[in-house]
Scaffold this motif. Structure first.
Motif, PDB file in Angstrom:
ATOM      1  N   SER A  96      16.750  23.637  -1.966  1.00  0.00           N
ATOM      2  CA  SER A  96      17.294  22.274  -1.932  1.00  0.00           C
ATOM      3  C   SER A  96      18.817  22.276  -2.045  1.00  0.00           C
ATOM      4  O   SER A  96      19.454  23.320  -2.172  1.00  0.00           O
ATOM      5  N   SER A  97      19.384  21.066  -2.012  1.00  0.00           N
ATOM      6  CA  SER A  97      20.820  20.852  -2.212  1.00  0.00           C
ATOM      7  C   SER A  97      21.007  19.889  -3.371  1.00  0.00           C
ATOM      8  O   SER A  97      20.192  18.996  -3.578  1.00  0.00           O
ATOM      9  N   LEU A  98      22.099  20.092  -4.106  1.00  0.00           N
ATOM     10  CA  LEU A  98      22.441  19.199  -5.205  1.00  0.00           C
ATOM     11  C   LEU A  98      23.761  18.517  -4.862  1.00  0.00           C
ATOM     12  O   LEU A  98      24.713  19.173  -4.439  1.00  0.00           O
ATOM     13  N   TYR A  99      23.799  17.201  -5.010  1.00  0.00           N
ATOM     14  CA  TYR A  99      24.983  16.394  -4.730  1.00  0.00           C
ATOM     15  C   TYR A  99      25.549  15.951  -6.066  1.00  0.00           C
ATOM     16  O   TYR A  99      24.820  15.396  -6.894  1.00  0.00           O
ATOM     17  N   LEU A 100      26.852  16.210  -6.280  1.00  0.00           N
ATOM     18  CA  LEU A 100      27.462  16.014  -7.591  1.00  0.00           C
ATOM     19  C   LEU A 100      28.742  15.185  -7.485  1.00  0.00           C
ATOM     20  O   LEU A 100      29.609  15.485  -6.657  1.00  0.00           O
ATOM     21  N   VAL A 101      28.837  14.156  -8.322  1.00  0.00           N
ATOM     22  CA  VAL A 101      30.028  13.304  -8.374  1.00  0.00           C
ATOM     23  C   VAL A 101      30.433  13.144  -9.822  1.00  0.00           C
ATOM     24  O   VAL A 101      29.594  12.862 -10.682  1.00  0.00           O
ATOM     25  N   GLY A 102      31.730  13.320 -10.082  1.00  0.00           N
ATOM     26  CA  GLY A 102      32.271  13.132 -11.421  1.00  0.00           C
ATOM     27  C   GLY A 102      33.374  12.088 -11.417  1.00  0.00           C
ATOM     28  O   GLY A 102      34.239  12.095 -10.543  1.00  0.00           O
ATOM     29  N   ILE A 103      33.337  11.191 -12.400  1.00  0.00           N
ATOM     30  CA  ILE A 103      34.349  10.142 -12.557  1.00  0.00           C
ATOM     31  C   ILE A 103      35.030  10.331 -13.913  1.00  0.00           C
ATOM     32  O   ILE A 103      34.354  10.408 -14.944  1.00  0.00           O
TER      33      ILE A 103
END
Length: 162
Positions: A96-103
């Motif tokens: 699979s793929s992991l999508y990561l966003v940090g604020i």
């Protein structure tokens, strides 16, 4: 109207998930996807039943002046990647793929040079995830091949942070 490309679509989902975060420093959101199907999501927050940093209005790591990427054993939170992995069956994560966003909560901007911490890297490797997409701006992202984390093991160099 032009359709949003799939990578940014999943990163937009991860950004929405990040809004549930309870960390005072950074809100991260993670989405695991395989064959265009969302397998799991996760955000930063204290373990179930424990008080969140937002409830206590205190971050021990910040109080002690600990730099980003170091001394996570002092953090109350479970990271977004870990929470997403905990909620997903391993057979669905393989490949699979992991999508990561940090604020960054102080600025509201995307976390500069965001990446998984060393503990989350180990979890991602063992979960069988192949790629990580990390948001740098609303439309720009980086792609990390998880195998690079296996081949370039920063734990052997004693590198802190990210």
């Amino acid at each position: 109207m032009e359709r949003r490309d799939k990578v940014n679509y999943y990163l937009d989902l991860a950004e929405s998930v990040s809004q549930r975060g309870t960390c005072l420093r950074r809100h991260y959101g993670a989405v695991i996807v395989k064959n265009d199907e969302v397998i799991s999501t996760g955000y930063v927050g204290a373990p179930r039943g424990r008080k969140n940093c937002t409830d206590m209005n205190m971050c021990l790591r910040e109080k002690l002046g600990i730099p980003r990427g170091e001394r996570y054993e002092l953090c109350r939170s479970v990271h977004a990647e870990a929470n997403a992995i905990i909620s997903a069956p391993r057979d669905k994560m393989l490949g699979s793929s992991l999508y990561l966003v940090g604020i960054d909560m102080a600025t509201g901007d995307y976390v500069k040079n965001a990446n998984s911490c060393s503990m989350c890297k180990r979890l991602v490797i063992n979960a069988g995830i192949e790629k990580i997409y990390i948001r740098d701006s609303k439309n720009e992202y980086r792609v990390v091949e998880v195998n690079e984390w296996v081949e370039n093991d920063e734990s052997l160099d004693g590198v802190f942070g990210y």
